[in-house]
Design a protein around this motif. Structure first.
Motif, short mmCIF file in Angstrom:
data_model
loop_
_atom_site.label_atom_id
_atom_site.label_comp_id
_atom_site.label_asym_id
_atom_site.label_seq_id
_atom_site.Cartn_x
_atom_site.Cartn_y
_atom_site.Cartn_z
N ILE A 10 0.83 -1.20 0.00
CA ILE A 10 0.00 0.00 0.00
C ILE A 10 0.87 1.26 0.00
O ILE A 10 0.57 2.24 -0.68
CB ILE A 10 -0.95 0.00 1.22
N MET A 11 1.97 1.21 0.76
CA MET A 11 2.81 2.40 0.94
C MET A 11 3.78 2.64 -0.22
O MET A 11 4.34 3.72 -0.34
CB MET A 11 3.61 2.29 2.24
N ARG A 12 4.00 1.64 -1.06
CA ARG A 12 5.00 1.76 -2.11
C ARG A 12 4.70 2.94 -3.05
O ARG A 12 5.57 3.77 -3.31
CB ARG A 12 5.12 0.47 -2.91
N LYS A 13 3.47 3.04 -3.53
CA LYS A 13 3.14 4.09 -4.49
C LYS A 13 3.24 5.49 -3.89
O LYS A 13 3.87 6.37 -4.48
CB LYS A 13 1.75 3.84 -5.09
N PRO A 14 2.63 5.75 -2.71
CA PRO A 14 2.79 7.10 -2.13
C PRO A 14 4.24 7.43 -1.79
O PRO A 14 4.67 8.59 -1.89
CB PRO A 14 1.91 7.08 -0.88
N TYR A 15 5.03 6.41 -1.43
CA TYR A 15 6.44 6.61 -1.12
C TYR A 15 7.19 7.13 -2.35
O TYR A 15 7.87 8.15 -2.30
CB TYR A 15 7.06 5.31 -0.62
N TYR A 16 7.03 6.40 -3.47
CA TYR A 16 7.72 6.81 -4.69
C TYR A 16 7.14 8.10 -5.27
O TYR A 16 7.85 8.90 -5.87
CB TYR A 16 7.69 5.70 -5.73
N PHE A 17 5.84 8.30 -5.08
CA PHE A 17 5.22 9.54 -5.57
C PHE A 17 5.83 10.74 -4.86
O PHE A 17 6.19 11.74 -5.49
CB PHE A 17 3.71 9.51 -5.33
N THR A 18 5.98 10.63 -3.54
CA THR A 18 6.58 11.71 -2.75
C THR A 18 8.02 11.97 -3.18
O THR A 18 8.42 13.11 -3.39
CB THR A 18 6.53 11.38 -1.25
N TYR A 19 8.80 10.88 -3.30
CA TYR A 19 10.20 11.03 -3.67
C TYR A 19 10.36 11.57 -5.08
O TYR A 19 11.29 12.33 -5.38
CB TYR A 19 10.92 9.69 -3.52
N SER A 20 9.44 11.20 -5.97
CA SER A 20 9.53 11.70 -7.35
C SER A 20 9.30 13.20 -7.39
O SER A 20 9.91 13.91 -8.19
CB SER A 20 8.51 10.98 -8.24
N LYS A 21 8.43 13.71 -6.52
CA LYS A 21 8.18 15.15 -6.48
C LYS A 21 9.37 15.90 -5.90
O LYS A 21 9.69 17.02 -6.31
CB LYS A 21 6.92 15.44 -5.65
#
Length: 381
Positions: A133-144
């Motif tokens: 569940i956390m993988r996508k928001p984690y990478y989304f945050t880091y990508s920003k």
């Protein structure tokens, strides 16, 4: 940026320590040769000093070698790389095996450099629902936070490109696919195998090989399949190549399966082509999702039948999808028995080698990287 060959420098930052002369190391040597021919300077950073064979081969192509052990703290990596970049003033900084989103990308604002990434690594599925569940928001945050400064992300397969888009949220326009390549001259069948068999004291007619003694490469799956294979074809030696902490677990598993007399663990070998050359079949039971899989390409170039788990990009590499089975050791055993029971088909083996020569030669890979650097300097997509 000027396109004057005499002034161009590529800094390859590799989170790796070459302890064998594998296909990635050969890629670096061939790339260095290409850069040398065109008057470029190549500086390569490793975690630790490479083995002598790799070091000499790189130095012979005028490459420079630096040592930098990356930290888990991105700011420390930022400072170390800042000092190196300030000293050598490269035009391009190409990260290999590094996480794509980190603070080091901000170096592009301090220097006139172009940042490129190639991951090379496969992926593992999250072990828990929470991590999934956390993988996508984690990478989304880091990508920003850290996507700035990246010129290009090189994907070594279409599988990786799709993974980066879905899981990392990387803009497809930032990505391109350059498949890995192998030295098809080095990886070709030799006629004389008597000395190789004597070297490893192999008297069995049939050799089933697995390369890479790490959990993610799945050698334990082959060991679990071995008793089922031996029931149908008893005159087999299973040869496991590599070293590492996982060896202790494998040795216990071999004892439990009561197949010790049928297994040889070679440790790390200096020339893996010898092992391929005496193999009747190469098994690639990867439990991770392979980003490319050099082992499959190398074995096929040497006209050795391959049986592999359905892992990541392996489907992009194999000549025929009949070589692939689901991740199940019983199905693996059945397919290995089928392959070993088939009549020797010289035409099909030549087809395998030609498939690799046509699609995954090292020269093609290196030329595509070199063209990528030139396109970036000319602001071409």
């Amino acid at each position: 940026m000027e396109d004057s060959s005499q002034n161009i420098c590529l800094l390859s930052v590799c989170d790796a320590t070459p302890n064998s002369f594998g296909s990635f190391e050969e890629f670096l040597v061939t790339l260095s040769e290409k850069l040398k021919q065109d008057g470029w300077m190549h500086v390569i950073i490793f975690r630790e000093r490479p083995i002598e064979e790799v070091e000499k081969s790189l130095l012979n192509q005028n490459a420079q070698i630096r040592i930098m052990k990356p930290s888990k703290l991105g700011i420390i990596n930022f400072v170390q790389l800042y000092q190196i970049i300030k000293e050598i003033q490269p035009n391009y900084v190409h990260f290999h095996f590094y996480p794509i989103f980190s603070v080091v990308n901000y170096l592009s604002f301090l220097f006139n450099i172009k940042i490129i990434y190639t991951d090379h690594m496969g992926s593992r599925k999250p072990k828990s629902t929470f991590k999934k569940i956390m993988r996508k928001p984690y990478y989304f945050t880091y990508s920003k936070l850290y996507s700035c400064g990246i010129e290009k992300v090189v994907c070594v397969s279409e599988f990786v490109k799709l993974k980066y888009f879905k899981e990392y949220g990387i803009n497809p326009k930032k990505m391109c696919v350059i498949h890995n390549g192998i030295n098809t001259i080095r990886f070709q069948k030799k006629s004389d195998i008597k000395e190789i068999r004597e070297k490893y004291n192999l008297k069995e007619k049939i050799i089933v090989t697995c390369i890479g003694l790490r959990f993610d490469k799945g050698p334990h799956c082959l060991i679990k399949a071995a008793p089922l294979i031996l029931q149908k074809i008893p005159n087999i030696k299973f040869v496991l190549v590599g070293g590492g902490d996982f060896r202790d677990y494998l040795e216990k598993l071999i004892e439990d399966q009561k197949i010790k007399d049928h297994v040889l663990i070679t440790g790390i070998v200096t020339d893996v082509t010898d092992i391929y050359n005496i193999s009747s079949c190469v098994v690639v039971p990867s439990v991770c999702e392979e980003a490319f899989c050099f082992i499959v390409a190398e074995a096929m170039a040497m006209e050795i039948p391959v049986v592999a788990f359905d892992s990541g990009a392996i489907k992009e590499v194999v000549h025929n999808e009949s070589q692939i089975v689901p991740k199940n050791y019983t199905l693996l055993a059945d397919r290995v028995v089928e392959v070993l029971s088939e009549e020797d088909d010289i035409f099909r083996k030549k087809e395998m080698r030609n498939h690799i020569i046509e699609n995954f030669p090292l020269e093609k890979c290196v030329n595509e990287y070199f063209q990528l650097y030139k396109n970036i300097s000319q602001n071409k997509k």
